[in-house]
Write a protein that holds these residues in place. Structure first.
Motif, PDB file in Angstrom:
ATOM      1  N   SER A  99      30.615  43.866  32.556  1.00  0.00           N
ATOM      2  CA  SER A  99      31.856  44.241  33.226  1.00  0.00           C
ATOM      3  C   SER A  99      31.928  45.749  33.453  1.00  0.00           C
ATOM      4  CB  SER A  99      33.070  43.781  32.409  1.00  0.00           C
ATOM      5  OG  SER A  99      33.122  44.470  31.168  1.00  0.00           O
ATOM      6  N   LYS A 121      43.572  43.448  48.423  1.00  0.00           N
ATOM      7  CA  LYS A 121      44.193  42.193  48.830  1.00  0.00           C
ATOM      8  C   LYS A 121      44.918  42.314  50.168  1.00  0.00           C
ATOM      9  CE  LYS A 121      47.504  38.639  47.403  1.00  0.00           C
ATOM     10  NZ  LYS A 121      48.367  38.121  46.298  1.00  0.00           N
ATOM     11  N   GLY A 150      39.251  35.600  44.500  1.00  0.00           N
ATOM     12  CA  GLY A 150      39.732  36.610  43.571  1.00  0.00           C
ATOM     13  C   GLY A 150      40.430  37.763  44.270  1.00  0.00           C
ATOM     14  N   ASP A 154      46.648  35.331  43.492  1.00  0.00           N
ATOM     15  CA  ASP A 154      47.099  35.946  42.240  1.00  0.00           C
ATOM     16  C   ASP A 154      46.443  35.236  41.063  1.00  0.00           C
ATOM     17  OD1 ASP A 154      48.585  33.572  41.670  1.00  0.00           O
ATOM     18  OD2 ASP A 154      50.277  34.337  42.836  1.00  0.00           O
ATOM     19  N   ASP A 155      46.604  35.776  39.874  1.00  0.00           N
ATOM     20  CA  ASP A 155      45.888  35.273  38.697  1.00  0.00           C
ATOM     21  C   ASP A 155      46.209  33.813  38.397  1.00  0.00           C
ATOM     22  OD1 ASP A 155      44.759  37.744  38.428  1.00  0.00           O
ATOM     23  OD2 ASP A 155      46.156  38.446  36.886  1.00  0.00           O
ATOM     24  N   GLU A 156      47.466  33.433  38.529  1.00  0.00           N
ATOM     25  CA  GLU A 156      47.864  32.059  38.202  1.00  0.00           C
ATOM     26  C   GLU A 156      47.218  31.057  39.154  1.00  0.00           C
ATOM     27  OE1 GLU A 156      51.960  29.376  37.720  1.00  0.00           O
ATOM     28  OE2 GLU A 156      52.083  31.550  38.006  1.00  0.00           O
ATOM     29  N   LYS A 157      47.261  31.358  40.442  1.00  0.00           N
ATOM     30  CA  LYS A 157      46.655  30.453  41.424  1.00  0.00           C
ATOM     31  C   LYS A 157      45.136  30.434  41.287  1.00  0.00           C
ATOM     32  CE  LYS A 157      50.313  30.719  44.910  1.00  0.00           C
ATOM     33  NZ  LYS A 157      50.645  31.129  46.306  1.00  0.00           N
ATOM     34  N   MET A 158      44.590  31.560  40.865  1.00  0.00           N
ATOM     35  CA  MET A 158      43.143  31.649  40.730  1.00  0.00           C
ATOM     36  C   MET A 158      42.618  30.722  39.643  1.00  0.00           C
ATOM     37  SD  MET A 158      40.580  33.079  42.097  1.00  0.00           S
ATOM     38  CE  MET A 158      38.821  33.109  41.706  1.00  0.00           C
ATOM     39  N   ILE A 159      43.376  30.545  38.589  1.00  0.00           N
ATOM     40  CA  ILE A 159      42.959  29.648  37.505  1.00  0.00           C
ATOM     41  C   ILE A 159      42.803  28.215  38.026  1.00  0.00           C
ATOM     42  CG2 ILE A 159      43.658  28.616  35.308  1.00  0.00           C
ATOM     43  CD1 ILE A 159      45.062  31.259  34.632  1.00  0.00           C
ATOM     44  N   GLU A 162      39.761  27.968  40.576  1.00  0.00           N
ATOM     45  CA  GLU A 162      38.444  27.915  39.933  1.00  0.00           C
ATOM     46  C   GLU A 162      38.198  26.547  39.299  1.00  0.00           C
ATOM     47  OE1 GLU A 162      36.403  31.547  38.201  1.00  0.00           O
ATOM     48  OE2 GLU A 162      38.500  31.966  37.738  1.00  0.00           O
ATOM     49  N   LYS A 324      30.007  38.304  38.396  1.00  0.00           N
ATOM     50  CA  LYS A 324      30.825  38.304  39.605  1.00  0.00           C
ATOM     51  C   LYS A 324      30.728  39.591  40.409  1.00  0.00           C
ATOM     52  CE  LYS A 324      35.060  39.849  37.234  1.00  0.00           C
ATOM     53  NZ  LYS A 324      36.485  39.514  36.976  1.00  0.00           N
TER      54      LYS A 324
END
Length: 346
Positions: A99, A121, A150, A154-159, A162, A324
């Motif tokens: 990372s 974004k 990514g 947003d983070d919630e939708k990304m979970i 994936e 990534k």
């Protein structure tokens, strides 16, 4: 308009009549007479052309050569990146912390003049507003889609994305509410699968705005036959041309295969068949197929092999799939190439 034509005729008489009258006296020097006639004719033509729409219509509007040269030049440099901050070994973890690995475009004068930038974004949502992005291929293509998601989710939708995207050997589709963009991923591990997928698009009412595809790893593992791979590439190219899937409306990209670290591959079969010499042979067939931009084709290469090699061994855990940051770099290269191409096509 009549007045313009009358004035033009009067000008011709005033200019040419004295020349004709002097012709007799200049007849002994024909070269002098010819030179004078040519000079006056060109002068009249240059000055009167703007007043004759019918003549101006036949004068082509020359393209902006400097802008065209800039586009070609910047496309040639868009993948000139450099890696920074080599990953550090972390004793309490599984190994290297990749990372910490970062990248940026090279600092050479040609690259700097192109003004490449990592898009955020908002920039990506604007650039791909209402677009249909189709990505087809194997697990490398799937990781490329993860990089794209990514950027726009947003983070919630990304979970959730994936989770759905990594259902084994399955297709995936999502529509981004913010800009009406549609993203499709098609599981197509063999080039023949890509050809079939492209043929099926013939029945679609629209063509993808952005098309990213790539294959080779599965063929290398299960068939290990560069000649057969070459034949499948030629079939794919014919399908792309036949179905008009690349050109003025569709921006096409070829996702290259990654650097293979033979000693890290997790099965004996992979270690026997997936090595650097075989990878070189397969890449050679890609160039020979003339499917790539610059060799007769229209797909711009996203060189994952070079990106993954330069990122280093610490950027892969299995010798085939990379962290990534490699696919994020490939994505940013594609987005900047898309900006260049879009400006030229608007």
């Amino acid at each position: 308009m009549v007045f313009v034509y009358v004035c033009a005729m009067v000008a011709c008489v005033v200019l040419f009549l004295p020349m004709v009258m002097a012709g007799y006296h200049l007849s002994r020097n024909k070269m002098l007479f010819f030179g004078a006639a040519l000079f006056i004719t060109l002068a009249v033509g240059v000055h009167l052309t703007p007043y004759f729409p019918s003549i101006s219509r036949f004068t082509p509007n020359a393209p902006n050569s400097s802008s065209l040269a800039s586009e070609i030049s910047c496309l040639a440099y868009v993948d000139h990146v450099r890696w920074q901050n080599r990953a550090l070994y972390v004793p309490d973890s599984d190994g290297f912390d990749s990372s910490l690995r970062t990248w940026d475009w090279a600092r050479s004068d040609p690259v700097l003049s192109c003004g490449f930038q990592k898009l955020g974004k908002k920039d990506v949502l604007d650039l791909l507003n209402g677009s249909w992005v189709l990505v087809a291929g194997d697990s490398q293509a799937r990781l490329f889609v993860v990089a794209l998601l990514g950027l726009v989710l947003d983070d919630e939708k990304m979970i959730g994305a994936e989770r759905d995207l990594f259902k084994r050997h399955s297709d995936y589709r999502i529509e981004v509410e913010e800009n009406g963009m549609r993203i499709d991923y098609l599981w197509a591990p063999y080039t023949e699968n890509l050809t079939i997928a492209m043929s099926q698009l013939e029945s679609e009412s629209r063509r993808p705005d952005v098309l990213v595809m790539g294959s080779g790893l599965w063929h290398m593992l299960h068939l290990s036959n560069p000649t057969d791979y070459s034949n499948s590439l030629f079939s794919l190219k014919r399908s792309l041309v036949k179905n008009k899937l690349v050109g003025s409306k569709t921006h096409g990209y070829w996702l290259g295969m990654p650097t293979l670290v033979n000693s890290m591959l997790n099965t004996q079969e992979k270690q026997e068949r997936m090595n650097s010499s075989t990878l070189e042979a397969y890449n050679l067939e890609v160039y020979r197929s003339k499917i790539l931009h610059g060799s007769g084709g229209s797909l711009l290469l996203l060189d994952v092999e070079e990106l993954s090699r330069d990122c280093g061994l610490e950027c892969t855990s299995d010798g085939m799939h990379y962290t990534k940051v490699v696919y994020e770099a490939a994505l940013q290269i594609m987005l900047n190439a898309l900006l260049i191409e879009s400006e030229q096509r608007i």
